[in-house]
Enzyme design. Structure first.
Site, short mmCIF file in Angstrom:
data_model
loop_
_atom_site.label_atom_id
_atom_site.label_comp_id
_atom_site.label_asym_id
_atom_site.label_seq_id
_atom_site.Cartn_x
_atom_site.Cartn_y
_atom_site.Cartn_z
N GLU A 105 -8.16 7.67 22.74
CA GLU A 105 -7.95 6.22 22.82
C GLU A 105 -7.06 5.91 24.02
O GLU A 105 -6.24 6.75 24.43
CB GLU A 105 -7.32 5.77 21.49
CG GLU A 105 -6.93 4.33 21.34
CD GLU A 105 -8.06 3.31 21.46
OE1 GLU A 105 -8.80 3.38 22.45
OE2 GLU A 105 -8.12 2.41 20.61
N ASP A 106 -7.23 4.73 24.60
CA ASP A 106 -6.38 4.36 25.74
C ASP A 106 -4.98 3.94 25.28
O ASP A 106 -3.98 4.42 25.78
CB ASP A 106 -7.03 3.27 26.61
CG ASP A 106 -7.41 2.02 25.83
OD1 ASP A 106 -7.30 2.01 24.59
OD2 ASP A 106 -7.83 1.04 26.48
N ASP A 109 -2.08 -0.29 19.99
CA ASP A 109 -1.26 -1.50 20.01
C ASP A 109 -0.93 -1.85 18.56
O ASP A 109 0.04 -1.34 18.01
CB ASP A 109 -2.08 -2.58 20.75
CG ASP A 109 -1.32 -3.86 20.98
OD1 ASP A 109 -0.09 -3.83 21.02
OD2 ASP A 109 -1.96 -4.91 21.13
N LYS A 137 2.31 1.53 21.65
CA LYS A 137 3.38 0.53 21.62
C LYS A 137 3.95 0.50 20.20
O LYS A 137 3.42 -0.22 19.34
CB LYS A 137 2.83 -0.85 21.97
CG LYS A 137 2.34 -1.03 23.39
CD LYS A 137 1.78 -2.44 23.57
CE LYS A 137 1.34 -2.69 24.98
NZ LYS A 137 0.57 -3.96 25.10
N PHE A 158 2.24 -6.09 28.22
CA PHE A 158 0.87 -5.84 28.68
C PHE A 158 0.86 -4.91 29.90
O PHE A 158 1.63 -5.12 30.85
CB PHE A 158 0.18 -7.16 29.01
CG PHE A 158 -1.29 -7.03 29.19
CD1 PHE A 158 -2.14 -6.93 28.08
CD2 PHE A 158 -1.85 -7.00 30.46
CE1 PHE A 158 -3.51 -6.80 28.24
CE2 PHE A 158 -3.23 -6.87 30.62
CZ PHE A 158 -4.05 -6.77 29.52
N VAL A 159 -0.03 -3.91 29.87
CA VAL A 159 -0.13 -2.95 30.98
C VAL A 159 -1.56 -2.85 31.52
O VAL A 159 -2.52 -3.15 30.80
CB VAL A 159 0.35 -1.53 30.57
CG1 VAL A 159 1.84 -1.50 30.33
CG2 VAL A 159 -0.40 -1.03 29.34
N ASP A 165 -7.54 -2.61 31.79
CA ASP A 165 -7.83 -3.75 32.67
C ASP A 165 -7.08 -5.02 32.28
O ASP A 165 -6.59 -5.14 31.15
CB ASP A 165 -9.33 -4.07 32.62
CG ASP A 165 -9.73 -4.76 31.32
OD1 ASP A 165 -9.32 -4.26 30.24
OD2 ASP A 165 -10.41 -5.79 31.37
N ARG A 171 -8.71 -1.29 36.39
CA ARG A 171 -9.04 -0.01 35.74
C ARG A 171 -8.97 1.15 36.73
O ARG A 171 -8.74 2.28 36.35
CB ARG A 171 -10.47 -0.05 35.17
CG ARG A 171 -10.65 -1.01 34.00
CD ARG A 171 -11.97 -0.71 33.29
NE ARG A 171 -12.42 -1.82 32.46
CZ ARG A 171 -12.00 -2.03 31.22
NH1 ARG A 171 -11.12 -1.23 30.67
NH2 ARG A 171 -12.47 -3.03 30.51
P1 5GP Z 1 -5.26 -2.25 18.69
O1 5GP Z 1 -6.55 -2.23 17.92
O2 5GP Z 1 -4.43 -1.01 18.53
O3 5GP Z 1 -4.45 -3.50 18.39
O4 5GP Z 1 -5.64 -2.46 20.19
C1 5GP Z 1 -6.23 -1.50 20.92
C2 5GP Z 1 -6.98 -2.11 22.09
O5 5GP Z 1 -6.36 -3.31 22.60
C3 5GP Z 1 -6.90 -1.12 23.22
O6 5GP Z 1 -7.95 -0.17 23.12
C4 5GP Z 1 -6.98 -2.00 24.44
O7 5GP Z 1 -8.34 -2.22 24.77
C5 5GP Z 1 -6.35 -3.31 24.01
N1 5GP Z 1 -4.94 -3.39 24.48
C6 5GP Z 1 -3.82 -3.38 23.72
N2 5GP Z 1 -2.69 -3.47 24.47
C7 5GP Z 1 -3.12 -3.53 25.76
C8 5GP Z 1 -2.43 -3.62 27.02
O8 5GP Z 1 -1.19 -3.65 27.14
N3 5GP Z 1 -3.21 -3.64 28.13
C9 5GP Z 1 -4.58 -3.61 28.09
N4 5GP Z 1 -5.23 -3.65 29.24
N5 5GP Z 1 -5.26 -3.52 26.91
C10 5GP Z 1 -4.54 -3.48 25.76
#
Ligand code: 5GP
Length: 184
Positions: A105-106, A109, A137, A158-159, A165, A171
């Site tokens: 996973e990237d 959050d 995070k 936010f990053v 992206d 990206r």
């Molecule tokens: P989660 O389901 O954990 O809330 O969110 C995961 C997805 O939200 C990540 O795979 C990503 O695509 C997006 N995301 C969450 N925080 C960031 C951030 O700081 N920057 C970017 N570019 N995408 C984020």
């Protein structure tokens, strides 16, 4: 590529957070750990598109044994408020029964994406599931999700870069950049 003082993407400005050198060093460490854990088991790396494709490409090249890779796209559409987003999974063609799965996973959050995807995979009866995320995070976590390996824990800001992206841009940046305090 040298780290730039700031990056302008659309209307927002981003400042350096983690350099390309530090990212590559950490990905190398994660590759070593996974090699020790999975060498000889032919694990299947499953990368969640789009954000994790850069991390997955580097991570699997830092893995020093046989492995396979697959990509999934999760699409969400609004469900009822109480259940949150309902997700569908596209691209999982392989039979996962008795396979060792490494989810790539990237960023974690709220944890919603990973929480959903782990439960989805469990139903396919793999031999094991391991989760690896480039970023996490901790202050944003809302869903109970255990991450086995984390590249970097970062602030709840936010990053962009290294696959992540802002409105489709950023990206390709080899380093990681954070929303500038002036932009928020
Ligand atoms: P989660 O389901 O954990 O809330 O969110 C995961 C997805 O939200 C990540 O795979 C990503 O695509 C997006 N995301 C969450 N925080 C960031 C951030 O700081 N920057 C970017 N570019 N995408 C984020």
């Amino acid at each position: 590529m040298p780290t730039r003082d700031f990056i302008q993407l659309h209307d927002l400005r981003f400042v350096p957070l983690i350099s390309e050198t530090d990212i590559q060093a950490r990905v190398g460490e994660l590759g070593k750990i996974l090699t020790e854990q999975y060498a000889g088991k032919n694990p299947l790396f499953i990368s969640i598109l789009s954000g994790a494709f850069v991390f997955a490409a580097d991570l699997m090249r830092a893995f020093d044994s046989d492995c396979e890779v697959g990509f999934v796209k999760l699409s969400s559409y609004s469900g009822t408020r109480s259940s949150g987003d309902v997700q569908t999974v596209m691209g999982l063609e392989k039979n996962l029964k008795d396979r060792h799965i490494i989810i790539v996973e990237d960023i974690v959050d709220t944890g919603r994406t990973l929480h959903f995807f782990i439960n989805h995979l469990r139903a396919m009866e793999p031999a094991s599931i391991c989760t690896v995320t480039f970023l996490r995070k901790p202050d944003a976590m809302e869903f109970p999700v255990e991450v086995d390996h984390v590249g970097f824990d970062i602030d709840n800001r936010f990053v962009v870069g290294y696959g992540l992206d802002y409105d489709d841009l950023g990206r390709n940046l080899p380093g990681l950049y954070q929303l500038s305090p002036e932009s928020s």
